[in-house]
Motif scaffolding. Structure first.
Motif, PDB file in Angstrom:
ATOM      1  N   LEU A 325     -31.197 -24.071 -12.059  1.00  0.00           N
ATOM      2  CA  LEU A 325     -31.064 -24.524 -10.677  1.00  0.00           C
ATOM      3  C   LEU A 325     -30.637 -25.980 -10.740  1.00  0.00           C
ATOM      4  CD1 LEU A 325     -31.478 -23.971  -7.622  1.00  0.00           C
ATOM      5  CD2 LEU A 325     -33.811 -24.821  -7.907  1.00  0.00           C
ATOM      6  N   LEU A 326     -29.420 -26.257 -10.288  1.00  0.00           N
ATOM      7  CA  LEU A 326     -28.840 -27.584 -10.435  1.00  0.00           C
ATOM      8  C   LEU A 326     -29.179 -28.468  -9.247  1.00  0.00           C
ATOM      9  CD1 LEU A 326     -26.865 -29.577 -11.856  1.00  0.00           C
ATOM     10  CD2 LEU A 326     -25.029 -28.490 -10.521  1.00  0.00           C
ATOM     11  N   ASP A 327     -29.749 -29.628  -9.516  1.00  0.00           N
ATOM     12  CA  ASP A 327     -29.894 -30.681  -8.520  1.00  0.00           C
ATOM     13  C   ASP A 327     -28.623 -31.514  -8.595  1.00  0.00           C
ATOM     14  OD1 ASP A 327     -30.416 -33.062  -7.125  1.00  0.00           O
ATOM     15  OD2 ASP A 327     -32.557 -32.940  -7.547  1.00  0.00           O
ATOM     16  N   VAL A 328     -27.727 -31.348  -7.628  1.00  0.00           N
ATOM     17  CA  VAL A 328     -26.414 -31.983  -7.725  1.00  0.00           C
ATOM     18  C   VAL A 328     -26.492 -33.492  -7.549  1.00  0.00           C
ATOM     19  CG1 VAL A 328     -25.203 -29.902  -6.980  1.00  0.00           C
ATOM     20  CG2 VAL A 328     -25.935 -31.564  -5.272  1.00  0.00           C
ATOM     21  N   GLY A 329     -27.605 -33.980  -7.008  1.00  0.00           N
ATOM     22  CA  GLY A 329     -27.757 -35.418  -6.862  1.00  0.00           C
ATOM     23  C   GLY A 329     -28.045 -36.111  -8.184  1.00  0.00           C
ATOM     24  N   THR A 330     -28.909 -35.504  -8.987  1.00  0.00           N
ATOM     25  CA  THR A 330     -29.314 -36.105 -10.257  1.00  0.00           C
ATOM     26  C   THR A 330     -28.655 -35.461 -11.466  1.00  0.00           C
ATOM     27  OG1 THR A 330     -31.203 -34.606 -10.524  1.00  0.00           O
ATOM     28  CG2 THR A 330     -31.551 -36.616  -9.227  1.00  0.00           C
ATOM     29  N   GLY A 331     -28.112 -34.260 -11.296  1.00  0.00           N
ATOM     30  CA  GLY A 331     -27.558 -33.524 -12.426  1.00  0.00           C
ATOM     31  C   GLY A 331     -28.595 -32.774 -13.224  1.00  0.00           C
ATOM     32  N   ALA A 332     -29.864 -32.828 -12.815  1.00  0.00           N
ATOM     33  CA  ALA A 332     -30.930 -32.160 -13.561  1.00  0.00           C
ATOM     34  C   ALA A 332     -30.853 -30.660 -13.372  1.00  0.00           C
ATOM     35  CB  ALA A 332     -32.290 -32.680 -13.098  1.00  0.00           C
ATOM     36  N   LEU A 333     -31.161 -29.920 -14.431  1.00  0.00           N
ATOM     37  CA  LEU A 333     -31.239 -28.466 -14.383  1.00  0.00           C
ATOM     38  C   LEU A 333     -32.699 -28.056 -14.357  1.00  0.00           C
ATOM     39  CD1 LEU A 333     -28.426 -27.462 -16.896  1.00  0.00           C
ATOM     40  CD2 LEU A 333     -28.427 -27.124 -14.418  1.00  0.00           C
ATOM     41  N   LEU A 334     -33.109 -27.411 -13.263  1.00  0.00           N
ATOM     42  CA  LEU A 334     -34.499 -27.009 -13.078  1.00  0.00           C
ATOM     43  C   LEU A 334     -34.636 -25.531 -13.438  1.00  0.00           C
ATOM     44  CD1 LEU A 334     -34.996 -28.688  -9.580  1.00  0.00           C
ATOM     45  CD2 LEU A 334     -35.348 -29.712 -11.833  1.00  0.00           C
ATOM     46  N   PRO A 335     -35.806 -25.138 -13.939  1.00  0.00           N
ATOM     47  CA  PRO A 335     -35.992 -23.725 -14.288  1.00  0.00           C
ATOM     48  C   PRO A 335     -36.098 -22.844 -13.047  1.00  0.00           C
ATOM     49  CG  PRO A 335     -38.019 -24.947 -14.596  1.00  0.00           C
ATOM     50  CD  PRO A 335     -36.970 -25.964 -14.273  1.00  0.00           C
ATOM     51  N   VAL A 336     -35.504 -21.662 -13.118  1.00  0.00           N
ATOM     52  CA  VAL A 336     -35.532 -20.699 -12.030  1.00  0.00           C
ATOM     53  C   VAL A 336     -35.475 -19.310 -12.657  1.00  0.00           C
ATOM     54  CG1 VAL A 336     -33.040 -20.711 -11.729  1.00  0.00           C
ATOM     55  CG2 VAL A 336     -34.478 -20.119  -9.807  1.00  0.00           C
ATOM     56  N   PRO A 337     -36.171 -18.328 -12.120  1.00  0.00           N
ATOM     57  CA  PRO A 337     -36.286 -17.039 -12.816  1.00  0.00           C
ATOM     58  C   PRO A 337     -35.126 -16.070 -12.608  1.00  0.00           C
ATOM     59  CG  PRO A 337     -37.679 -17.030 -10.876  1.00  0.00           C
ATOM     60  CD  PRO A 337     -37.106 -18.418 -10.977  1.00  0.00           C
ATOM     61  N   THR A 338     -34.115 -16.413 -11.828  1.00  0.00           N
ATOM     62  CA  THR A 338     -33.027 -15.464 -11.583  1.00  0.00           C
ATOM     63  C   THR A 338     -31.712 -16.202 -11.458  1.00  0.00           C
ATOM     64  OG1 THR A 338     -32.375 -13.566 -10.210  1.00  0.00           O
ATOM     65  CG2 THR A 338     -33.232 -15.501  -9.061  1.00  0.00           C
ATOM     66  N   GLY A 339     -30.610 -15.457 -11.380  1.00  0.00           N
ATOM     67  CA  GLY A 339     -29.292 -16.055 -11.281  1.00  0.00           C
ATOM     68  C   GLY A 339     -28.646 -15.837  -9.933  1.00  0.00           C
ATOM     69  N   ALA A 340     -27.340 -16.137  -9.862  1.00  0.00           N
ATOM     70  CA  ALA A 340     -26.649 -16.147  -8.567  1.00  0.00           C
ATOM     71  C   ALA A 340     -26.054 -14.805  -8.181  1.00  0.00           C
ATOM     72  CB  ALA A 340     -25.545 -17.200  -8.603  1.00  0.00           C
ATOM     73  N   ARG A 341     -26.026 -13.822  -9.094  1.00  0.00           N
ATOM     74  CA  ARG A 341     -25.263 -12.607  -8.818  1.00  0.00           C
ATOM     75  C   ARG A 341     -25.742 -11.885  -7.567  1.00  0.00           C
ATOM     76  NH1 ARG A 341     -25.136  -7.053 -12.330  1.00  0.00           N
ATOM     77  NH2 ARG A 341     -27.152  -6.871 -11.297  1.00  0.00           N
ATOM     78  N   ASP A 342     -27.047 -11.715  -7.406  1.00  0.00           N
ATOM     79  CA  ASP A 342     -27.588 -10.965  -6.271  1.00  0.00           C
ATOM     80  C   ASP A 342     -28.400 -11.837  -5.317  1.00  0.00           C
ATOM     81  OD1 ASP A 342     -26.702  -8.254  -6.959  1.00  0.00           O
ATOM     82  OD2 ASP A 342     -28.018  -8.482  -8.688  1.00  0.00           O
ATOM     83  N   ALA A 343     -28.415 -13.156  -5.544  1.00  0.00           N
ATOM     84  CA  ALA A 343     -29.254 -14.039  -4.737  1.00  0.00           C
ATOM     85  C   ALA A 343     -28.672 -14.227  -3.335  1.00  0.00           C
ATOM     86  CB  ALA A 343     -29.413 -15.388  -5.421  1.00  0.00           C
ATOM     87  N   ILE A 344     -29.558 -14.448  -2.393  1.00  0.00           N
ATOM     88  CA  ILE A 344     -29.198 -14.669  -0.992  1.00  0.00           C
ATOM     89  C   ILE A 344     -29.239 -16.162  -0.700  1.00  0.00           C
ATOM     90  CG2 ILE A 344     -29.840 -14.207   1.392  1.00  0.00           C
ATOM     91  CD1 ILE A 344     -28.785 -11.772  -0.104  1.00  0.00           C
ATOM     92  N   ALA A 345     -28.146 -16.687  -0.126  1.00  0.00           N
ATOM     93  CA  ALA A 345     -28.073 -18.099   0.238  1.00  0.00           C
ATOM     94  C   ALA A 345     -28.717 -18.298   1.607  1.00  0.00           C
ATOM     95  CB  ALA A 345     -26.619 -18.558   0.276  1.00  0.00           C
ATOM     96  N   PRO A 346     -29.799 -19.076   1.687  1.00  0.00           N
ATOM     97  CA  PRO A 346     -30.439 -19.291   2.999  1.00  0.00           C
ATOM     98  C   PRO A 346     -29.592 -20.185   3.885  1.00  0.00           C
ATOM     99  CG  PRO A 346     -31.511 -20.628   1.315  1.00  0.00           C
ATOM    100  CD  PRO A 346     -30.495 -19.774   0.603  1.00  0.00           C
ATOM    101  N   ARG A 347     -29.518 -19.837   5.147  1.00  0.00           N
ATOM    102  CA  ARG A 347     -28.786 -20.629   6.126  1.00  0.00           C
ATOM    103  C   ARG A 347     -29.691 -20.988   7.297  1.00  0.00           C
ATOM    104  NH1 ARG A 347     -23.521 -22.513   4.825  1.00  0.00           N
ATOM    105  NH2 ARG A 347     -22.857 -21.276   3.044  1.00  0.00           N
ATOM    106  N   ARG A 348     -29.314 -22.082   7.971  1.00  0.00           N
ATOM    107  CA  ARG A 348     -30.050 -22.589   9.135  1.00  0.00           C
ATOM    108  C   ARG A 348     -31.502 -22.876   8.783  1.00  0.00           C
ATOM    109  NH1 ARG A 348     -26.135 -22.004  12.743  1.00  0.00           N
ATOM    110  NH2 ARG A 348     -27.312 -23.152  14.277  1.00  0.00           N
ATOM    111  N   ALA A 349     -31.738 -23.310   7.540  1.00  0.00           N
ATOM    112  CA  ALA A 349     -33.078 -23.694   7.097  1.00  0.00           C
ATOM    113  C   ALA A 349     -33.088 -25.190   6.819  1.00  0.00           C
ATOM    114  CB  ALA A 349     -33.474 -22.914   5.848  1.00  0.00           C
ATOM    115  N   ALA A 350     -34.066 -25.888   7.346  1.00  0.00           N
ATOM    116  CA  ALA A 350     -34.153 -27.331   7.160  1.00  0.00           C
ATOM    117  C   ALA A 350     -34.854 -27.649   5.842  1.00  0.00           C
ATOM    118  CB  ALA A 350     -34.914 -27.964   8.334  1.00  0.00           C
ATOM    119  N   GLY A 351     -34.738 -28.898   5.402  1.00  0.00           N
ATOM    120  CA  GLY A 351     -35.455 -29.343   4.213  1.00  0.00           C
ATOM    121  C   GLY A 351     -34.527 -29.583   3.040  1.00  0.00           C
TER     122      GLY A 351
END
Length: 521
Positions: A325-351
């Motif tokens: 999971l890429l933090d595009v501000g810092t370039g850090a790669l954070l651990p995440v248990p799944t990939g992008a193939r089937d993931a749902i992009a949340p929309r209209r969510a704040a934060g």
């Protein structure tokens, strides 16, 4: 199907008149006189005009909480959604009556005072209270006009009026093509020519024509940055060629992205633009690039993407691979248990905090005996938990292989949408549905609605995201009979009633990505 709440007054117990909300009372005081005036022109009879006016206002009263919420969601003046619904209901009555002259409801006109030959409540409060009480009833004779099948059907038609943003529009289009009636919960995209005659959904700051012109004449994004991009478009010229990526700023001006390798335009994903429009992520064969809208600068990251599909889990967090999971501000790669193939992009969510959940839609047959499933992940560092629910209900068997990026919408039931190959639908001589957008309720793991298309008739279907909490954005490119200069049509699909409206036309046939837009006006 949405059900109206039970009417407490229909149980036979005596009850006092229901008090109308103050905003409804004020709206009735302003809208009843011009409505009665227009109804009198339509019916030619004072008593019938009074009855018709109150019948229509009663229908508005039934939906007042939802109409009020619509005004709040879109920052519209109080009563704006109710005005649109009332105009649409009156237009249906006028069409049903077939008068010899055109009768139009002008809500801004103040007609001269006129006495109607029957006793009426003497104050706006009494009038509104009577209408409010009447609006609680669940059965309405007027809900059966124009071939509607019940209260929810006309209610849906009223909600579709909110999508159009116009007083009057073309009559609802029949199912295309002729043949068996469509299945419950399955809608069909009309042919290209009919897409261009759909009711219009006006969207704040998004032009009706996405026609940037010659890219060589546009300013570079690095020279004229924008705080927020509304759209990014591959300026393809046809013949399989791709053009430079073009960005539409909040000021309505187009820019040419000038800091990316040429190969990036060929793999633009519908989810490339971050929800807030501040960043755009694109990939080449083995590189990931992120462009900042506010500076025009492009940065290459070491993370190797698994596919052209990019999934923003927030305005600065990009899901890259099965454990990245890429933090595009810092370039850090954070651990995440799944990939992008089937993931749902949340929309209209704040934060902007690092996300701790990911939702996936998994295809039937992967593995071979598995049904379609909703899988949710919760994670914190290296620790994570997973829950999987099989999709059940009448629509589950219609879901074939899922395709491309999926999008979720926060609030109002947290629905998710993703393209798929439809299964088990009728194949007619001139209609072969081969692609669809499926909307699911992930909590219940049930299909809410399905929109199907035949690319030869409708143009190729692409899911773009959500306009608001009930309407899905999509595009149709090409198709039989496409108009020169209008290569794509951006449509909005209302998942409550299946209504479609036209948002914009696109001059380019290249890929398109949209930020979270501000909804219909």
């Amino acid at each position: 199907m949405e059900q109206e709440p039970p009417d407490v007054l229909s149980q036979g117990d005596p009850a006092p008149a229901l008090a109308a909300p103050a905003d409804f009372t004020d709206w009735v005081a302003r809208r009843l006189p011009p409505l009665e005036h227009a109804a009198r022109q339509l019916t030619g009879d004072d008593a019938e005009a009074a009855a018709l006016a109150r019948e229509l206002l009663g229908l508005v009263a039934m939906r007042w909480p939802r109409l009020r919420a619509n005004d709040a969601e879109h920052h519209a003046p109080p009563g704006a959604a109710a005005d649109r619904l009332l105009r649409r209901l009156f237009a249906r009555e006028a069409a049903d009556a077939m008068p010899q002259h055109r009768v139009r409801l002008d809500l801004d006109r103040t007609p001269p005072a006129r006495r109607i030959g029957r006793a009426l409540p003497t104050t706006a409060e009494d009038e509104a209270a009577a209408l409010w009480q009447r609006g609680r009833a669940t059965t309405r004779r007027r809900l059966l006009i124009a071939g509607a099948v019940g209260a929810v059907a006309l209610g849906a038609a009223g909600i579709r009026a909110l999508t159009t943003g116009r007083d009057e529009g073309p009559a609802p289009l029949p199912a295309l093509p002729t043949g068996p009636a469509p299945l419950d919960g399955v809608d069909e995209v009309p042919a290209v020519a009919r897409q261009l005659t759909l009711p219009v959904a006006l969207v704040a700051k998004l032009p009706r024509e996405l026609a940037p012109g010659d890219p060589a004449r546009l300013p570079a994004l690095s020279a004229r940055p924008t705080l927020r991009a509304l759209a990014v478009l591959d300026a393809a010229t046809g013949g399989g060629a791709t053009g430079p990526l073009l960005v539409l700023g909040e000021d309505g001006g187009w820019r040419r992205v000038d800091k990316l390798p040429a190969a990036a335009a060929a793999l633009l994903s519908a989810g490339a633009l971050a929800p807030d429009g501040t960043r755009m992520a694109v990939v080449t064969a083995d590189e990931l690039w992120v462009v900042e809208a506010a500076t025009g600068r492009a940065r290459k990251y070491d993370a190797a993407p698994q596919s052209p599909v990019v999934v923003w889990l927030g305005p600065r967090h990009l899901l890259v691979a099965a454990d990245q999971l890429l933090d595009v501000g810092t370039g850090a790669l954070l651990p995440v248990p799944t990939g992008a193939r089937d993931a749902i992009a949340p929309r209209r969510a704040a934060g902007t905090d690092a996300p701790s959940t990911v939702l996936e839609l998994l295809s039937a047959g992967d593995p071979i005996t598995a049904p379609p499933r909703v899988r949710s992940w919760e994670f914190d560092g290296r620790y994570h938990s997973e829950g999987t629910i099989a999709v059940t209900g009448p629509g589950a068997g219609r879901l074939g292989q899922f395709l491309g990026p999926g999008f979720g919408v926060a609030g109002g039931g947290d629905l998710v949408a993703r393209m798929c190959e439809p299964m088990g639908l009728p194949v007619r001589a001139d209609w072969r549905p081969a692609e669809a957008v499926a909307v699911l309720d992930p909590g219940a793991a049930r299909v809410r609605r399905l929109l199907v298309a035949d690319a030869d008739v409708t143009g190729g279907l692409t899911l773009l995201g959500w306009l608001d909490r009930r309407r899905v954005l999509l595009s149709c490119g090409g198709g039989s009979g496409a108009t020169p200069g209008v290569t794509q049509r951006v449509l909005v699909w209302d998942v409550r009633d299946g209504g479609l409206a036209l948002v914009a036309t696109v001059a380019s046939g290249g890929a398109l990505s949209l930020a979270d837009l501000d909804g219909a006006v």
